[in-house]
Design an enzyme around this catalytic site. Structure first.
Site, short mmCIF file in Angstrom:
data_model
loop_
_atom_site.label_atom_id
_atom_site.label_comp_id
_atom_site.label_asym_id
_atom_site.label_seq_id
_atom_site.Cartn_x
_atom_site.Cartn_y
_atom_site.Cartn_z
N HIS A 86 5.83 -5.65 8.58
CA HIS A 86 5.87 -7.07 8.91
C HIS A 86 6.10 -7.92 7.66
CE1 HIS A 86 3.56 -6.40 12.92
NE2 HIS A 86 4.87 -6.33 13.07
N CYS A 97 -7.90 1.19 7.80
CA CYS A 97 -7.24 1.94 6.73
C CYS A 97 -7.81 1.54 5.38
CB CYS A 97 -5.72 1.74 6.78
SG CYS A 97 -5.08 0.35 5.85
N GLU A 151 1.46 -1.26 16.60
CA GLU A 151 0.54 -0.15 16.34
C GLU A 151 -0.39 0.10 17.52
OE1 GLU A 151 -3.31 0.89 13.67
OE2 GLU A 151 -1.80 -0.34 12.67
N SER A 194 2.09 -10.48 10.09
CA SER A 194 1.34 -9.37 9.50
C SER A 194 -0.14 -9.50 9.83
CB SER A 194 1.55 -9.34 7.99
OG SER A 194 0.62 -8.47 7.37
N SER A 195 -0.67 -8.55 10.56
CA SER A 195 -2.07 -8.59 10.97
C SER A 195 -3.01 -8.52 9.78
CB SER A 195 -2.36 -7.44 11.94
OG SER A 195 -3.73 -7.38 12.27
N ASN A 196 -2.77 -7.57 8.86
CA ASN A 196 -3.70 -7.42 7.74
C ASN A 196 -3.68 -8.65 6.84
OD1 ASN A 196 -2.32 -6.67 4.91
ND2 ASN A 196 -1.04 -5.85 6.53
N CYS A 242 0.85 -1.18 0.00
CA CYS A 242 0.00 0.00 0.00
C CYS A 242 0.89 1.24 0.00
CB CYS A 242 -0.91 0.00 1.23
SG CYS A 242 -0.01 0.13 2.80
N SER A 300 1.86 -5.55 3.18
CA SER A 300 3.29 -5.49 3.44
C SER A 300 4.08 -6.47 2.58
CB SER A 300 3.57 -5.78 4.92
OG SER A 300 2.98 -7.00 5.32
N CYS A 335 2.52 5.65 9.32
CA CYS A 335 1.46 5.74 8.31
C CYS A 335 0.45 6.82 8.68
CB CYS A 335 0.77 4.38 8.21
SG CYS A 335 -0.65 4.37 7.08
#
Length: 418
Positions: free
Chosen positions: A93, A289, A184, A318-320, A63, A383, A154
Site C-alpha cells: 500500500h 507482525c 490480507e 496502509s493499515s499499519n 520492513c 510500506s 509475507c
C-alpha cells in the site's frame, strides 16, 4: 473436435537467481533508498539546524517482507523481460512503489473478486501475488491456468494462515481482528475455511463489534438476524451464530494495533468464561507482525519526547501506517501525509483525516514557519520507502528557511545530531 487440453499446473516460480538479484538490488536502491536517512539513523535519528529539530523514530519504513515483495516484483520483470506480467491488486500500500511497477508494465488485476480479467490469462503469463497474499480461489484459478506465479506473500501472513487452518481442523471458529474488505483479511478468511471448506470465521474491526458479539454469546444481545446484519459481509458461508460460536480462536490482520487486538482477546475470553465457566473453548496466539510492533513501540518511545508536531508518512490505504497515526493523535498534533508534496506551501498541510476518510487541508504555519523553536517527529509505516522520508525532511527544513545543501552537509558531517 475435442476440447483443448488443460494448461499444465506449475509450481511457484523462483526468480531469486543470484545474477538477477544483484541487478535488482541496485535498481531498488536507486529508486527507494536514501543516504540522508541512513546517515541520520546512525547518528541517533536527531538533526538540529538553527531552531529546528527533527526527530526520527528508531524504527520506520520498509520492513523485510515489503523489501522482499518489491525485490521479487522487480526480479520478475528481469526474468521475464518479454512476457506479460500481472499483479493481483497492489504489491504493497504505497502509491510511489505501485507507480514504479506500472512504469515497468506490470499490470494490476482486480483483487476483490475474480472476474473476466483472469479468463484472459494464459500459461505464458506471469502473475505476482502481493505481500498481503491472495484468497485460495485466486490461487486455484492461477494453478488451473498454468500461469507463472511469483508469490511475494509475507511470511508473517502465512503464519496466521497456518493457525486459522488449525482452528478449522479443530472445529474452532476464527475471529479475525481486521478489516473485512482488506486484501490480507480476505486471504486469511479463505484459509479459515479449512481444506474441506467446512471451517468458519467472523471478522471484527472495533471494540464495539466485540461488544455486540460478547453480548450475543452471553444471551444479552439482539436476535440472530440482528447479529448477522451487524457483521454482514464479514463471516463465512453458512455461518450460524447459534452453532458456530461454541469454540472461538482469535487471529488478526498482521498490521492491526496490538493493544486493540489484546483487548479484543481479553473481552472474548471473558465472554466465554461467563458462558462456560472457564476458557477451555477459547484459543489465541499473537499474530501481529514483528515489524508492525517494532514501529508502534518506536513511536511510543518517540512520543515520550516533547514534540510540537508529528508527521506520519505513507500510503493512505496502509493499515499499519494508519495505526501509527492513531497512536500519535491525542498525544500531539499529528498529520498523515502521503509524501513531501503535501507540505504544500507556507500556509498549509494537506493530510489524510482518518475520521473523515478523506484528504483535507489544515493551516499550521505557526509550527512549520514561525520564528520560534520547533521540534518535529517523523515516522513512517512499513510500506513507505526511505526516499519519501528523505524528501519530507528536506521539505520541513526548506519551510523553515534551511536549504537542502545545509541539511545534506550536516548529516554527512555529523553536525547538529545527537
Amino acid at each position: 473436435m475435442s476440447d483443448p487440453a488443460p494448461a499444465a499446473r506449475r509450481d511457484r516460480t523462483n526468480v531469486r537467481r543470484p545474477d538477477v538479484m544483484e541487478l535488482v538490488s541496485a535498481e531498488v536502491a536507486r529508486h527507494y533508498e536514501s543516504s540522508l536517512v541512513e546517515q541520520l539513523r546512525t547518528r541517533g535519528g536527531r538533526l538540529d539546524l538553527g531552531n529546528t529539530t527533527v526527530l526520527l523514530a528508531k524504527e520506520f519504513g520498509f520492513c523485510y517482507g515489503v523489501e522482499r515483495a518489491i525485490d521479487l516484483a522487480y526480479a520478475a520483470r528481469r526474468v521475464f523481460p518479454q512476457q506479460r506480467i500481472f499483479l493481483i491488486g497492489e504489491i504493497i500500500h504505497n502509491p510511489d512503489v505501485n507507480g514504479q511497477l506500472r512504469a515497468m508494465e506490470i499490470v494490476s488485476l482486480p483483487w476483490r473478486e475474480l472476474d473476466a480479467s483472469y479468463d484472459g490469462l494464459s500459461e505464458e503469463d506471469v502473475v505476482i501475488v502481493p505481500a498481503f497474499g491472495a484468497p485460495t480461489a485466486f490461487m486455484d484459478k492461477l494453478s488451473e491456468l498454468g500461469c507463472h506465479v511469483v508469490d511475494t506473500t509475507c511470511g508473517d501472513v502465512m503464519k496466521v494462515w497456518r493457525r486459522v487452518r488449525e482452528y478449522a481442523r479443530d472445529g474452532v471458529t476464527a475471529v479475525i481482528h481486521g478489516k473485512s474488505t482488506h486484501e490480507e483479511t480476505l486471504a486469511t478468511a479463505s484459509r479459515a475455511l479449512g481444506k474441506d471448506g467446512a471451517g468458519h470465521f467472523l471478522v471484527v474491526l472495533t471494540l464495539a463489534d466485540v461488544a455486540v458479539l460478547a453480548d450475543y454469546i452471553n444471551g444479552r444481545g439482539g436476535s440472530r438476524e440482528e447479529l448477522l446484519a451487524h457483521f454482514k459481509g464479514g463471516y463465512s458461508p453458512g455461518f450460524d451464530p447459534d452453532l458456530h460460536l461454541g469454540k472461538l480462536g482469535v487471529a488478526n490482520q498482521t498490521t492491526m494495533l496490538k493493544s486493540e487486538t489484546e483487548e479484543i482477546q481479553r473481552r472474548l475470553r471473558a465472554a466465554l468464561v461467563t458462558r462456560d465457566g472457564d476458557d477451555r473453548n477459547f484459543s489465541m496466539f499473537d499474530t501481529i507482525c514483528g515489524a508492525t510492533q517494532e514501529r508502534q513501540d518506536a513511536l511510543f518511545e518517540l512520543l515520550a519526547e516533547p514534540l510540537d508536531v508529528l508527521l506520519v508518512v505513507g500510503g493512505y490505504n496502509s493499515s499499519n501506517t494508519a495505526h501509527l497515526v492513531e497512536i500519535g493523535e491525542g498525544r500531539t498534533a499529528t498529520f498523515f501525509i502521503q509524501d513531501a508534496s503535501r507540505l504544500r506551501s507556507l500556509e498549509e498541510i494537506v493530510h489524510f483525516d482518518l475520521h473523515r476518510g478523506e484528504e483535507v487541508t489544515t493551516g499550521y504555519s505557526q509550527l512549520l514557519l514561525g520564528g520560534g523553536p520547533v521540534r518535529v517527529g517523523v515516522t513512517a509505516g512499513a510500506s513507505c520507502p526511505n526516499n519519501l522520508i528523505e524528501e519530507t525532511i528536506f521539505r520541513l527544513f526548506e519551510l523553515r528557511g534551511i536549504g537542502r545543501e545545509a541539511v545534506t552537509a550536516a548529516c554527512r558531517n555529523g553536525e547538529g545530531t545527537a
